[in-house]
Enzyme design. Structure first.
Site, PDB file in Angstrom:
ATOM      1  N   ASN A  42      -2.056  -3.544  -3.741  1.00 30.49           N
ATOM      2  CA  ASN A  42      -1.916  -3.674  -5.166  1.00 30.49           C
ATOM      3  C   ASN A  42      -1.880  -4.902  -5.818  1.00 30.49           C
ATOM      4  OD1 ASN A  42       0.996  -2.731  -4.682  1.00 30.49           O
ATOM      5  ND2 ASN A  42       1.120  -2.630  -6.854  1.00 30.49           N
ATOM      6  N   GLU A  44      -1.528  -7.695  -9.120  1.00 30.88           N
ATOM      7  CA  GLU A  44      -1.454  -7.055 -10.887  1.00 30.88           C
ATOM      8  C   GLU A  44      -2.171  -8.420 -10.807  1.00 30.88           C
ATOM      9  OE1 GLU A  44       2.525  -5.806 -11.192  1.00 30.88           O
ATOM     10  OE2 GLU A  44       1.754  -3.449 -10.591  1.00 30.88           O
ATOM     11  N   CYS A  53      -5.277  -1.281  -7.951  1.00 31.37           N
ATOM     12  CA  CYS A  53      -4.661  -0.588  -6.807  1.00 31.37           C
ATOM     13  C   CYS A  53      -5.392  -1.237  -5.824  1.00 31.37           C
ATOM     14  CB  CYS A  53      -4.998   0.984  -7.594  1.00 31.37           C
ATOM     15  SG  CYS A  53      -4.496   1.098  -9.022  1.00 31.37           S
ATOM     16  N   GLU A  55      -5.738   1.712  -3.196  1.00 29.26           N
ATOM     17  CA  GLU A  55      -6.465   2.062  -2.523  1.00 29.26           C
ATOM     18  C   GLU A  55      -8.227   1.740  -2.397  1.00 29.26           C
ATOM     19  OE1 GLU A  55      -4.320   3.012  -4.742  1.00 29.26           O
ATOM     20  OE2 GLU A  55      -3.613   4.655  -4.436  1.00 29.26           O
ATOM     21  N   CYS A  86      -3.943   7.074  -8.338  1.00 30.92           N
ATOM     22  CA  CYS A  86      -3.976   7.323 -10.019  1.00 30.92           C
ATOM     23  C   CYS A  86      -6.084   8.368 -10.171  1.00 30.92           C
ATOM     24  CB  CYS A  86      -4.232   6.748 -10.443  1.00 30.92           C
ATOM     25  SG  CYS A  86      -5.460   5.083  -9.873  1.00 30.92           S
ATOM     26  N   CYS A  89      -8.706   5.525  -9.280  1.00 33.41           N
ATOM     27  CA  CYS A  89      -8.676   5.468  -7.434  1.00 33.41           C
ATOM     28  C   CYS A  89      -9.427   7.560  -6.730  1.00 33.41           C
ATOM     29  CB  CYS A  89      -7.528   5.074  -6.719  1.00 33.41           C
ATOM     30  SG  CYS A  89      -6.819   3.519  -6.937  1.00 33.41           S
TER      31      CYS A  89
HETATM   32  N1  THU Z   1      -0.934   1.721  -8.083  1.00 30.50           N
HETATM   33  C1  THU Z   1      -1.743   1.967  -7.176  1.00 30.50           C
HETATM   34  O1  THU Z   1      -1.839   0.236  -6.416  1.00 30.50           O
HETATM   35  N2  THU Z   1      -1.696   3.100  -6.713  1.00 30.50           N
HETATM   36  C2  THU Z   1      -2.236   4.127  -7.255  1.00 30.50           C
HETATM   37  O2  THU Z   1      -2.399   4.951  -7.102  1.00 30.50           O
HETATM   38  C3  THU Z   1      -0.859   4.197  -8.586  1.00 30.50           C
HETATM   39  C4  THU Z   1      -0.828   2.790  -9.468  1.00 30.50           C
HETATM   40  C5  THU Z   1      -0.421   0.543  -8.300  1.00 30.50           C
HETATM   41  C6  THU Z   1      -0.980  -0.110  -9.831  1.00 30.50           C
HETATM   42  C7  THU Z   1       0.349  -1.294 -10.169  1.00 30.50           C
HETATM   43  O3  THU Z   1       0.338  -2.109 -10.245  1.00 30.50           O
HETATM   44  C8  THU Z   1       1.259  -0.169  -9.742  1.00 30.50           C
HETATM   45  O4  THU Z   1       1.130   0.097  -8.996  1.00 30.50           O
HETATM   46  C9  THU Z   1       2.280   0.688 -10.725  1.00 30.50           C
HETATM   47  O5  THU Z   1       1.205   1.063 -11.723  1.00 30.50           O
END
Ligand code: THU
Length: 127
Positions: A42, A44, A53, A55, A86, A89
């Protein structure tokens, strides 16, 4: 490549996560029909909605390399066991599921857990 090896690659990718805001690091590893693997983490942004994310990052790398069919995805977070994808994804993974389906692999309390994508996203929207 077995599912434990995929989790190990996802764990390695999670170390590169750029998550200064949530502090929640995630790594992913996708395995395609042709046997290739791609990882992602991930990343941000100050504008929170721009976050990508792990994935979707891994899926994007596979697609950019010409891959279209994903057999399995492993997801690892050092912050949470059983870190399933999530909703957004799940939809993106569904788009590229292989003809034999797509297994979602996560690190459970002891050992890996495997969820078919249909279980995580029933009645999937598709054009
Ligand atoms: N996140 C992911 O990378 N994958 C997921 O399936 C759930 C959430 C990341 C997004 C964000 O940077 C952090 O986790 C918190 O939500």
């Amino acid at each position: 490549m077995n599912y434990d090896e995929m989790i190990n690659l996802a764990e390695r990718a999670s170390k590169n996560a750029y998550a200064p805001y949530s502090k929640f690091k995630v790594g992913a590893c996708v395995l395609t029909d042709s046997g290739k693997v791609y990882t992602g983490c991930n990343f941000e942004n100050s504008s929170f909605g721009m976050t990508i994310c792990a994935e979707r990052n891994a899926v994007g790398s596979a697609v950019a390399d010409g891959e279209r069919k994903i057999k399995a995805v492993a997801i690892f977070s050092p912050n949470m066991k059983n870190c399933t994808p999530c909703g957004a994804c799940r939809q993106v993974l569904s788009e590229f599921k292989s003809d034999d389906g797509l297994d979602v692999i996560v690190q459970g309390e002891d050992g890996v857990k495997v969820y078919p994508i249909e279980k995580l996203l029933p009645e999937t929207f598709a054009l």
